[in-house]
Design an enzyme around this catalytic site. Structure first.
Site: not given
Ligand code: DGL
Length: 265
Positions: A194, A83
């Site tokens: 993301c 993430c």
């Molecule tokens: N999957 C996450 C990222 O790579 C964030 C998603 C969220 O806002 O929870 O930034």
């Protein structure tokens, strides 16, 4: 801060843990599994607290550290913070606290996008938190002499992926609305900053134009994990395919995680 070098016991057959605010990190898990099919994996999605990208740095750090430390205590031989948002909020803290532990983080693929052409126009899609954080802005500043960057937060796209609402009319309308100023090959490259966003890759490419190069950091992160485990002599040498376990702070999401892992779109 107290530095902790005494780590739990783990061996080459111990699992690799992969964490995310929800389903997005499955895009990274898929790459890990592709290049290291013999490894065992625990995927933890914190869907009960999703999205992270609109929370404060402090809130995200607390949630991420709690999830990561629980997996370390259970003997994960590496934790991939799959993430970008959680990495910007918590990776530096975790690396400082556990200097000997092989963490892998995700960050927007700014460098390859900036170097993909002469002075390219690069659209960076990410969560509001990632785009605001110092970590991202320092990275972008390093390549400001190479490319023109346009930052575009896309928080609602996270929600479409969380609800497995992929390629739905609502998702397409949202993407067409936010990408409209850049459609028709008006940018040279787009960075999917993301881990949820690769699930919308096809639509993003279609709207932006065929000639636009798409960059995401998931394969790079998977390769980095492999490299770290190789260096530590911790790659699993079993000839059999490993197991993948899905866990989630919202247990109703576990079947959806399996669906996203096998999604062919
Ligand atoms: N999957 C996450 C990222 O790579 C964030 C998603 C969220 O806002 O929870 O930034």
């Amino acid at each position: 801060m107290e530095k902790i070098s005494l780590l739990p016991e783990y061996t080459s057959s111990s699992p690799i843990a992969v964490v995310d605010s929800g389903m997005g990190g499955i895009t990274v898990l898929r790459k890990l599994h592709r290049i290291m099919p013999n490894e065992n994996y625990i995927y933890f999605g914190d869907s009960a607290n999703s999205p992270y990208g609109t929370k404060t740095t402090e809130q995200i750090r607390k949630l991420t550290v709690k999830a990561v430390e629980a997996l370390m205590e259970r003997g994960a031989k590496s934790v991939v913070i799959a993430c970008n948002t959680a990495t910007s909020a918590a990776a530096a803290y975790l690396r400082e606290k556990y200097p000997d532990y092989p963490f892998v983080g995700l960050e927007p693929a700014i460098k390859p996008a900036a170097l993909s052409a002469q002075w390219p126009k690069v659209l960076v899609l990410a969560t509001p938190l990632t785009l605001k954080e110092k970590k991202f802005n320092d990275l972008m500043a390093r390549f400001e002499g190479e490319a023109e960057f346009i930052k575009l937060p896309a928080p609602e796209l996270v929600g479409f992926v969380e609800s497995c609402n992929l390629d739905s009319p609502e998702e397409i309308a949202y993407l067409e609305k936010i990408l409209e100023p850049y459609s028709g090959n008006k940018v040279d490259a787009v960075v999917l900053g993301c881990t949820h966003f690769p699930y919308a890759r096809r639509q993003i490419q279609r709207i932006l134009g065929d000639e636009v190069l798409v960059f995401d950091g998931s394969l790079g992160a998977a390769r980095q994990c492999k490299r770290l485990l190789e260096e530590a002599g911790l790659l699993n040498d079993s000839a059999e395919e490993g197991i993948v376990i899905f866990e989630n702070s919202d247990p109703t999401k576990i079947e959806k995680c399996k669906f996203m892992f096998n999604y062919k779109g």
